[in-house]
Scaffold this motif. Structure first.
Motif, PDB file in Angstrom:
ATOM      1  N   SER A  16       0.833  -1.201   0.000  1.00 21.20           N
ATOM      2  CA  SER A  16       0.000   0.000   0.000  1.00 21.20           C
ATOM      3  C   SER A  16       0.873   1.258   0.000  1.00 21.20           C
ATOM      4  O   SER A  16       0.363   2.364   0.089  1.00 21.20           O
ATOM      5  CB  SER A  16      -0.924   0.001   1.231  1.00 21.20           C
ATOM      6  N   MET A  17       2.187   1.082  -0.097  1.00 27.96           N
ATOM      7  CA  MET A  17       3.098   2.233  -0.121  1.00 27.96           C
ATOM      8  C   MET A  17       2.935   3.003  -1.425  1.00 27.96           C
ATOM      9  O   MET A  17       2.605   2.421  -2.464  1.00 27.96           O
ATOM     10  CB  MET A  17       4.549   1.758  -0.007  1.00 27.96           C
ATOM     11  N   THR A  18       3.204   4.290  -1.342  1.00 25.68           N
ATOM     12  CA  THR A  18       3.189   5.096  -2.566  1.00 25.68           C
ATOM     13  C   THR A  18       4.393   4.725  -3.418  1.00 25.68           C
ATOM     14  O   THR A  18       5.364   4.130  -2.932  1.00 25.68           O
ATOM     15  CB  THR A  18       3.260   6.598  -2.237  1.00 25.68           C
ATOM     16  N   ASN A  26      13.738   0.277   0.207  1.00 24.50           N
ATOM     17  CA  ASN A  26      12.719   0.164   1.265  1.00 24.50           C
ATOM     18  C   ASN A  26      12.074  -1.215   1.274  1.00 24.50           C
ATOM     19  O   ASN A  26      11.870  -1.809   2.335  1.00 24.50           O
ATOM     20  CB  ASN A  26      11.639   1.236   1.113  1.00 24.50           C
ATOM     21  N   LEU A  27      11.747  -1.721   0.096  1.00 22.41           N
ATOM     22  CA  LEU A  27      11.107  -3.028   0.019  1.00 22.41           C
ATOM     23  C   LEU A  27      12.060  -4.131   0.478  1.00 22.41           C
ATOM     24  O   LEU A  27      11.649  -5.071   1.169  1.00 22.41           O
ATOM     25  CB  LEU A  27      10.607  -3.296  -1.396  1.00 22.41           C
ATOM     26  N   LEU A  28      13.333  -4.011   0.134  1.00 23.59           N
ATOM     27  CA  LEU A  28      14.323  -4.979   0.596  1.00 23.59           C
ATOM     28  C   LEU A  28      14.451  -4.917   2.114  1.00 23.59           C
ATOM     29  O   LEU A  28      14.537  -5.949   2.787  1.00 23.59           O
ATOM     30  CB  LEU A  28      15.674  -4.721  -0.064  1.00 23.59           C
ATOM     31  N   GLY A  29      14.431  -3.713   2.668  1.00 22.01           N
ATOM     32  CA  GLY A  29      14.499  -3.561   4.123  1.00 22.01           C
ATOM     33  C   GLY A  29      13.321  -4.224   4.822  1.00 22.01           C
ATOM     34  O   GLY A  29      13.483  -4.870   5.862  1.00 22.01           O
TER      35      GLY A  29
END
Length: 104
Positions: A16-18, A26-29
């Motif tokens: 749901s992230m922009t 960010n997604l890897l984190g």
């Protein structure tokens, strides 16, 4: 691969992230954070406490045992234990040693 060939792997996900916040970093984190929890908690529960093999299956028993295991792991981590399995064996072998860890 053993034959030296290079392959591409793809992983798909839904968020749901922009678009601005859903960067690869960010997604890897987020993915790494998930596996950190898995490795830090569930893996210890499965390998040290053999939680998956538990015969406790009725009423609140499974939830209570999971809570007690989690409490034990948290206490050990708070006092600086690095190896939960070894500390658990040591504490089980000597009540005096266990109490000394807590200042008694």
């Amino acid at each position: 691969m053993k034959d030296g060939a290079i392959r591409d792997d793809y992983a798909f996900g839904l968020t749901s992230m922009t678009k601005d916040r859903a960067t690869p970093e960010n997604l890897l984190g987020i993915a790494r954070g998930h596996w950190e929890i898995e490795n830090r908690n569930h893996h210890v529960r499965d390998t040290t406490y053999h939680e998956d093999l538990s015969q406790i299956r009725t009423e609140n028993g499974p939830r209570m045992m999971a809570t007690l295991r989690g409490l034990a792991m948290s206490i050990m981590r708070l006092i600086g234990v690095k190896n939960i399995a070894k500390a658990g064996r040591d504490f089980a072998a000597s009540a005096r040693k266990t109490l000394r860890q807590f200042g008694y």
